[in-house]
Design an enzyme around this catalytic site. Structure first.
Site, PDB file in Angstrom:
ATOM      1  N   ALA A  61       0.859  -1.192   0.000  1.00  0.00           N
ATOM      2  CA  ALA A  61       0.000   0.000   0.000  1.00  0.00           C
ATOM      3  C   ALA A  61       0.894   1.240   0.000  1.00  0.00           C
ATOM      4  CB  ALA A  61      -0.879  -0.014   1.242  1.00  0.00           C
ATOM      5  N   GLY A 100       0.746  -5.074   1.128  1.00  0.00           N
ATOM      6  CA  GLY A 100      -0.385  -5.164   0.202  1.00  0.00           C
ATOM      7  C   GLY A 100       0.019  -5.806  -1.120  1.00  0.00           C
ATOM      8  N   GLU A 123       3.908  -5.133   7.526  1.00  0.00           N
ATOM      9  CA  GLU A 123       3.015  -4.107   8.079  1.00  0.00           C
ATOM     10  C   GLU A 123       3.253  -3.850   9.559  1.00  0.00           C
ATOM     11  OE1 GLU A 123       2.128  -6.409   5.921  1.00  0.00           O
ATOM     12  OE2 GLU A 123       0.517  -5.749   4.597  1.00  0.00           O
TER      13      GLU A 123
HETATM   14  C1  LIG Z   1      -7.807   1.130   6.266  1.00  0.00           C
HETATM   15  C2  LIG Z   1      -6.853   0.938   5.140  1.00  0.00           C
HETATM   16  C3  LIG Z   1      -6.701  -0.522   4.825  1.00  0.00           C
HETATM   17  C4  LIG Z   1      -5.507  -0.669   3.994  1.00  0.00           C
HETATM   18  C5  LIG Z   1      -4.983  -2.068   4.076  1.00  0.00           C
HETATM   19  C6  LIG Z   1      -3.560  -1.967   4.087  1.00  0.00           C
HETATM   20  C7  LIG Z   1      -2.864  -3.293   4.068  1.00  0.00           C
HETATM   21  C8  LIG Z   1      -1.531  -3.113   3.486  1.00  0.00           C
HETATM   22  C9  LIG Z   1      -0.636  -2.355   4.088  1.00  0.00           C
HETATM   23  C10 LIG Z   1       0.684  -2.154   3.459  1.00  0.00           C
HETATM   24  O1  LIG Z   1       0.997  -2.641   2.394  1.00  0.00           O
HETATM   25  S1  LIG Z   1       1.730  -1.160   4.295  1.00  0.00           S
HETATM   26  C11 LIG Z   1       3.188  -1.166   3.294  1.00  0.00           C
HETATM   27  C12 LIG Z   1       3.904  -2.433   3.396  1.00  0.00           C
HETATM   28  N1  LIG Z   1       5.136  -2.341   2.643  1.00  0.00           N
HETATM   29  C13 LIG Z   1       6.284  -2.067   3.208  1.00  0.00           C
HETATM   30  O2  LIG Z   1       6.391  -1.899   4.390  1.00  0.00           O
HETATM   31  C14 LIG Z   1       7.451  -1.936   2.287  1.00  0.00           C
HETATM   32  C15 LIG Z   1       8.096  -0.603   2.472  1.00  0.00           C
HETATM   33  N2  LIG Z   1       9.192  -0.411   1.554  1.00  0.00           N
HETATM   34  C16 LIG Z   1      10.367  -1.016   1.702  1.00  0.00           C
HETATM   35  O3  LIG Z   1      10.604  -1.811   2.574  1.00  0.00           O
HETATM   36  C17 LIG Z   1      11.440  -0.639   0.736  1.00  0.00           C
HETATM   37  O4  LIG Z   1      11.133   0.612   0.236  1.00  0.00           O
HETATM   38  C18 LIG Z   1      11.606  -1.632  -0.444  1.00  0.00           C
HETATM   39  C19 LIG Z   1      10.288  -1.882  -1.140  1.00  0.00           C
HETATM   40  C20 LIG Z   1      12.191  -2.940   0.077  1.00  0.00           C
HETATM   41  C21 LIG Z   1      12.595  -1.022  -1.470  1.00  0.00           C
HETATM   42  O5  LIG Z   1      13.794  -0.689  -0.809  1.00  0.00           O
HETATM   43  P1  LIG Z   1      14.870   0.243  -1.537  1.00  0.00           P
HETATM   44  O6  LIG Z   1      16.025   0.335  -0.617  1.00  0.00           O
HETATM   45  O7  LIG Z   1      15.089  -0.240  -2.907  1.00  0.00           O
HETATM   46  O8  LIG Z   1      14.197   1.647  -1.712  1.00  0.00           O
HETATM   47  P2  LIG Z   1      13.749   2.697  -0.595  1.00  0.00           P
HETATM   48  O9  LIG Z   1      14.764   3.762  -0.520  1.00  0.00           O
HETATM   49  O10 LIG Z   1      13.368   2.034   0.653  1.00  0.00           O
HETATM   50  O11 LIG Z   1      12.418   3.270  -1.249  1.00  0.00           O
HETATM   51  C22 LIG Z   1      12.442   4.007  -2.454  1.00  0.00           C
HETATM   52  C23 LIG Z   1      11.371   5.070  -2.369  1.00  0.00           C
HETATM   53  O12 LIG Z   1      10.093   4.445  -2.345  1.00  0.00           O
HETATM   54  C24 LIG Z   1       9.346   4.890  -1.217  1.00  0.00           C
HETATM   55  N3  LIG Z   1       8.511   3.774  -0.769  1.00  0.00           N
HETATM   56  C25 LIG Z   1       8.893   2.515  -0.564  1.00  0.00           C
HETATM   57  N4  LIG Z   1       7.853   1.750  -0.211  1.00  0.00           N
HETATM   58  C26 LIG Z   1       6.776   2.566  -0.209  1.00  0.00           C
HETATM   59  C27 LIG Z   1       5.392   2.360   0.050  1.00  0.00           C
HETATM   60  N5  LIG Z   1       4.883   1.164   0.379  1.00  0.00           N
HETATM   61  N6  LIG Z   1       4.579   3.425  -0.027  1.00  0.00           N
HETATM   62  C28 LIG Z   1       5.052   4.632  -0.377  1.00  0.00           C
HETATM   63  N7  LIG Z   1       6.356   4.904  -0.648  1.00  0.00           N
HETATM   64  C29 LIG Z   1       7.195   3.862  -0.562  1.00  0.00           C
HETATM   65  C30 LIG Z   1      10.420   5.259  -0.193  1.00  0.00           C
HETATM   66  O13 LIG Z   1       9.908   6.167   0.752  1.00  0.00           O
HETATM   67  C31 LIG Z   1      11.459   5.877  -1.101  1.00  0.00           C
HETATM   68  O14 LIG Z   1      11.006   7.172  -1.431  1.00  0.00           O
HETATM   69  P3  LIG Z   1      11.916   8.428  -1.144  1.00  0.00           P
HETATM   70  O15 LIG Z   1      12.067   8.493   0.324  1.00  0.00           O
HETATM   71  O16 LIG Z   1      13.206   8.151  -1.840  1.00  0.00           O
HETATM   72  O17 LIG Z   1      11.148   9.565  -1.695  1.00  0.00           O
END
Ligand SMILES: CCCCCCC/C=C/C(=O)SCCNC(=O)CCNC(=O)[C@H](O)C(C)(C)COP(=O)(O)OP(=O)(O)OC[C@H]1O[C@@H](n2cnc3c(N)ncnc32)[C@H](O)[C@@H]1OP(=O)(O)O
Length: 719
Positions: A61, A100, A123
């Protein structure tokens, strides 16, 4: 968004497109809903593959959307529609399938992963649970024990482990989308009822009550007040005990509580803070976007005590060649043995081969001749370090970066002792260096941006949360810590016990309070530093002057405890007592309590009743106040830097977001008012005087933490 194309004539191919991680933003969700409809209504399409652009399936997400009002189609019905589809839906997983993203894949009927893919439900690390059906589908797919493990820890697994657990159906070394398309064609027209995970009965282990109780006991023990791990256990329990629809209702209820809790906001702040510190800058304006790191393939570590050994292990595990140097044969051999067993233990845990052959050991400092970077980790003695740096400057090839792991000494003074001060930076690791996630990269007045960029990049490669900070006594972490510990000592003088202080701090969420921590790390460490600084004076002097240094209040309590040979766990006595030296279970010590009473009597101090609130306010606000001074001095570029340092290096509970974030949640006017109150009550503690930056922030309406940098910038531009 998501692109829709046709592959091999009969397969609808949906490609998620939202760089860099294809997060499921409102636009992407809408595009998935639309493209799935197109694929399902196209009579030529027999099956559908969902993949992500640029070799990355989906990072979950869109976390940025959590702060605002949710718009666009919700995830749950979107995933249900995919699962209910009457054509096979196949997830082609390359790169990451997280949160997600994995929940979307679990809605598909089949999952094909590339061998380098990483899958997980992290999460919980964001203060949430997998609330797009993940907490209900995963246990049905892989069983309760493994699902509990993955969901409560947020652990990410490799494709190989995912295959073993049954999360994916096939792993390929080749082009994943091609493999998925081929697979999708092979299953076209086959019945799908047995592929819809939500219809699976959840396999219930015979001893499931005991299993859930044990899981709950485990997460409560380690969560330190964090709500999400507890909710994760409750959600999986719902999967095991309720029909799917009711389990989904429970998942939604639990998520609603977490979603609106301050804890989720704090942990999401930490997530973005971790990324923000990578965009470092120096007061000169140079920073991550203008400075190119040098390549580092071979490094040397000088001094193989506890820190040097951990650093050697961390470097070797990162894939670097390492020369480990210790001048005494006996110490060198001991270190070699210790490093070898640390590497073997780590490799066993990861199921990999230990990186033993990456390390060469030497007693000769000239072995640094061909390395790209040296990390000096000798004893904390300026004269000794200056001598080591002099020799390094003589033997290293031109351009070798000289890093010091000092935690207390002046990086500028060390740099001045070398012909190339621009090559000198601090790399302050935390013990044990191969485990702890924090690295303070300390730039001196003359450090080149390239040197800082190189140390920051190496830290990132080592998997550390690396934070660039300026040079001052204690840098950021230890400079703040001094005031926190000092308040704990003062509280003992005023009537508190170690048990009261530690109890309050541990209830707040620290893994250990000040005194338990001090017993673990050894009281003699600080004592040595205080003796060297002329603060600790031998003997039991009494009266006012015994508790004043340089015009400010000073507590000699720690020094007096050390004089009794009580250095903590290693001597079996410290602030607590232990069964034997080296034992870890702390018990109250009547000796210490009567020592405190005698101490107070000798100094004419009357014990008063102190509550947990005062302990928290005194220790935490003193720490936060120093954080504001650090920002004011330009030693840290922003509150995120301080918060990352505290969460990853000092046990600050992530669900409280770090000290500066915490101050913003308490409310800056309240922090200011309490500091004023305590400063008035303790005028002999100048450090309690509220910092000018704190006053300024309050005067400018207490902006949210992400806007503090603007105020700080303005302040610096006026100086
Ligand atoms: C009532 C609402 C119901 C909703 C149901 C919700 C159920 C689901 C919930 C979720 O999915 S919560 C999110 C779960 N995902 C994560 O926790 C993954 C988070 N991301 C990471 O661990 C890492 O980014 C990565 C995917 C392993 C990639 O790592 P890498 O080192 O290659 O890059 P980063 O520098 O970490 O990230 C690059 C850039 O992307 C942004 N970003 C990463 N993931 C997300 C995300 N899920 N959402 C928004 N943005 C994300 C990160 O902030 C970086 O951006 P900048 O800081 O460079 O601008």
């Amino acid at each position: 968004m998501a692109q829709y194309t046709r592959a091999s004539g009969f397969v609808g191919l949906i490609t998620l497109q939202n760089p860099p991680v294809n997060a499921l933003s409102a636009v992407v969700r809408q595009a998935i809903v639309d493209t799935v409809k197109i694929a399902l209504s196209d009579p030529k399409v027999k099956s559908v593959v969902i993949c992500g652009q640029n070799g990355n399936f989906c990072g979950g997400a869109d976390i940025k959307e959590f702060g605002g009002e949710m718009t666009g189609p919700p995830l749950i019905p979107m995933i249900h529609a995919i699962e209910a589809a009457n054509k096979p839906m196949v997830a082609a997983i390359e790169g990451n399938a997280l949160g997600g993203g994995l929940e979307l894949a679990l809605g598909c009927h089949y999952r094909i992963a590339h061998s380098k893919a990483r899958l997980g439900l992290p999460e919980v690390t964001l203060g949430l649970l997998p609330a797009a059906g993940g907490s209900q589908r995963l246990p049905r797919l892989i069983g309760v024990p493994d699902a509990l493990d993955l969901i409560t820890t947020g652990r990410i697994v490799t494709a190989a482990e995912a295959l073993r657990l049954g999360i994916v159906d096939q792993v390929t070394e080749h082009n994943t989308v091609d493999a998925a398309v081929k697979f999708a064609l092979s299953v076209a027209g086959q019945p799908l009822d047995a592929r819809r995970i939500s219809t699976f009965p959840c396999p219930r282990p015979p001893d499931s009550d005991a299993l859930f109780e044990e899981a709950m006991r485990k997460v409560r023990g380690s969560a330190r007040g964090a709500m999400a791990p507890v909710a994760c256990v409750q959600a999986v329990r719902a999967a095991a005990t309720l029909p799917y629809e009711r389990g989904m209702e429970r998942e939604k209820e639990l998520m609603a509580t977490l979603f609106t809790s301050g804890q989720a906001r704090a942990l999401q702040y930490v997530f973005f803070a971790q990324r923000a510190v990578g965009r470092w800058s120096m007061p000169s304006g140079a920073g991550w976007d203008t400075s190119k790191p040098r390549p580092v393939n071979k490094a040397a570590v000088i001094g193989l005590g506890t820190m040097g050994r951990g650093i050697t292990v961390a470097l070797a595990q990162t894939g670097l060649s390492v020369v480990a140097i210790e001048t005494q044969e006996k110490q060198l051999m001991e270190a070699k043995q210790a490093v070898t067993s640390m590497l073997e233990r780590g490799a066993k845990r990861r199921g990999a081969a230990p990186a033993l052959d990456r390390i060469s050991y030497s007693r000769n400092i000239q072995a640094v001749a061909d390395v790209d970077l040296v990390i000096e980790a000798v004893f904390e003695d300026m004269a000794l370090k200056l001598e080591v740096f002099r020799q390094l400057s003589a033997f290293c090839k031109p351009g070798t970066l000289l890093c010091t792991n000092t935690s207390a000494l002046d990086v500028d003074e060390l740099a001045r002792g070398t012909p190339n001060p621009e090559l000198v930076v601090g790399m302050h690791f935390f013990a044990p260096a191969h485990v702890m996630k924090l690295l303070e990269v300390v730039y001196g007045k003359r450090s080149s941006p390239q040197a800082v960029a190189t140390a920051m990049q190496l830290g990132k490669k080592m998997g550390k949360a690396s934070v660039a900070v300026g040079n001052c006594r204690g840098f950021v972490g230890n400079r703040m810590l001094r005031l926190y510990v000092e308040q704990a000592f003062f509280l003992l003088e005023e009537g508190a016990t170690p048990e009261l202080v530690d109890g309050a701090l541990e209830e707040f969420g620290f893994p250990m309070g000040v005194f338990r921590m001090s017993d673990l790390s050894g009281l003699d460490v600080g004592w040595r530093t205080r003796k060297a600084a002329g603060q600790a004076q031998p003997g039991e002097a009494s009266g006012q002057s015994a508790r004043i240094r340089n015009g400010s209040r000073y507590s000699p309590i720690g020094d007096l405890v050390c004089e009794q040979g009580r250095f903590g766990q290693k001597t079996g006595r410290g602030w607590y007592q232990y069964d034997k030296p080296g034992s870890r279970v702390a018990r109250s010590d009547p000796w210490l309590h009567s020592f405190l009473e005698q101490y107070r009597a000798r100094h004419g101090l009357v014990a008063r009743s102190i509550d947990r609130q005062e302990v928290l306010e005194r220790c935490l606000y003193a720490l936060v106040n120093e954080g504001f001074r650090i920002l004011e001095d330009g030693i840290a570029a922003g509150p995120e830097d301080i918060d990352v340092i505290y969460v990853f290096g000092y046990g600050w509970p992530g669900h409280r977001g770090g000290p500066m974030f915490y101050a913003s949640t308490v409310g800056l006017p309240k922090v200011l008012e309490r500091l004023e109150h305590y400063h008035q009550a303790h005028p002999d503690v100048p450090d309690l005087q509220p910092c000018g930056l704190l006053r300024r922030l309050v005067a400018s309406g207490s902006p949210p933490v992400h806007r503090w940098r603007e105020v700080i910038k303005k302040l610096h531009s006026q100086l």
